[in-house]
Design an enzyme around this catalytic site. Sequence first.
Site, PDB file in Angstrom:
ATOM      1  N   CYS A 331     -16.173 -21.907 -31.436  1.00  0.00           N
ATOM      2  CA  CYS A 331     -16.146 -23.368 -31.275  1.00  0.00           C
ATOM      3  C   CYS A 331     -17.002 -23.780 -30.073  1.00  0.00           C
ATOM      4  O   CYS A 331     -18.220 -23.618 -30.100  1.00  0.00           O
ATOM      5  CB  CYS A 331     -14.706 -23.846 -31.157  1.00  0.00           C
ATOM      6  SG  CYS A 331     -14.500 -25.607 -31.573  1.00  0.00           S
ATOM      7  N   HIS A 428     -11.417 -21.126 -35.928  1.00  0.00           N
ATOM      8  CA  HIS A 428     -10.323 -20.637 -35.096  1.00  0.00           C
ATOM      9  C   HIS A 428      -9.295 -19.902 -35.959  1.00  0.00           C
ATOM     10  O   HIS A 428      -9.215 -20.100 -37.168  1.00  0.00           O
ATOM     11  CB  HIS A 428      -9.597 -21.803 -34.418  1.00  0.00           C
ATOM     12  CG  HIS A 428     -10.366 -22.443 -33.307  1.00  0.00           C
ATOM     13  ND1 HIS A 428     -10.493 -21.871 -32.072  1.00  0.00           N
ATOM     14  CD2 HIS A 428     -11.034 -23.625 -33.252  1.00  0.00           C
ATOM     15  CE1 HIS A 428     -11.199 -22.668 -31.287  1.00  0.00           C
ATOM     16  NE2 HIS A 428     -11.542 -23.739 -31.984  1.00  0.00           N
TER      17      HIS A 428
END
Length: 482
Positions: A331, A428
């Site tokens: 991310c 994630h």
Amino acid sequence: MTKAIMIQGTGSNVGKSMLVAGLCRAAVRRGLSVAPFKPQNMSNNAAVTADGGEIGRAQALQALACKIPLTVHMNPVLLKPESDVGAQVVVQGKRFVTAKAREYAALKPQLLAKVLESFELLKAQHDLVIVEGAGSPAEVNLRAGDIANMGFAEAADVPVVLAGDIDRGGVIAQIVGTQAVISPEDAARVKGFVINKFRGDPSLFDDGYALISAHTGWRGFGVLPYFDDAWRLPAEDALDLRSSDKTAGLHIVCLGLSRIANFDDLDPLAQEPGVRLTMLRAGQVIPADADLVILPGSKSTRGDLAFLRAQGWDVDLMAHVRRGGHVLGICGGYQMLGQTIADPDGIEGAAGTTEGLGLLAVDTAMTADKRLTEVAAQHVASGQGFSGYEIHIGRTHGTDCTRPFALVDGRAEGARSADGRIEGSYLHGMFGDDMFRAAFLAQLGAAPSGARYQQGVEATLDALAAHLEAHLDVAGLLALAR
């Protein structure tokens, strides 16, 4: 009529989240339909709900304890700090506004309506709602307009049990002092107390326990010994992230960014038998024996990139790569690995463009729209499928995206360097998937361990519930609910 009870604490990190998770699982084992609820949470470690919203990670764990799907109504107000003085305000799963502390105080009256709306929705669907407070009700300077502790308890007419943390010392003053500073009306709403995190022989605290009860008039529901397996459950607070105590094995180093976000990626790695995880703190150098360096998610990518450089980690990373080491950016960490990060509208801070680390041939532009979704993906390098989630602003493009990290519904996701040693992804939660974790670590030379992370979390929740049943008057606590 659905019943509810609220666990408040004498301060932050006294164990409220763990107590609520244990009570939730204990109530489920009694055959009740239970839901967790936290009116207001502050955390950059969020979980994505099936309906495309986000809530605090602690409520996700509590929902798992309740064996129910996540919903945004379990945590209707989530504050995500973006700077030392401001935070993004997420209401019922969606970004509402970014506000400074004084501005947020003015928002509380209208937020209370949303909090109560979510609470009533959960009550309509379950036998019992177990509520977690935030911080401490002793912060009486924040009582006016409060939606997190006594303000909510009063508005929703919910009884309160106060938890104190004996491990940090001064638990008598914690509890007696709380009663001394809150109003008589709020004190009357407290129906009892729990002593948490005791180490040693609990009988040694008998006199102190009796003293608290005598001074407050509140009923004690028990002294809970420290739960040694708490580390096996996903951490919500970055301060709870710790290096593993192993001295051998595949060495994975994670950079402890100042605004680290969604670090649940790390919990499964920390529990891998053949992995030595090091959480690097400010001022420490990246060890020369690191096999993999992880750049985790961040709530402020450009701000944390400046923090990374201030530690000298950019220089360490280049040396790590020259030695043949691997790098994974997740991310915000993925965005940092690229050539530039542009934020023309100042979404995460001051408008502008920051030069990235240049380890991947990609560029990122921050955009106002936020991607929140659960995904099923296939890792390109290993061919292994896995599940995860996306929670980010910004879109990333560039030459290295032609070598994607994963495929999501046939769509290329993430990027890899030509030699495959530098990888970046927006996904994630991937390491919570046992098969993917094994395949990914095997590429780095780790032997298969057969570890089952989610099974371990489930077993630990059952052990936590049994721990509470053995040491607290759980039946008495649940009987308070009204």
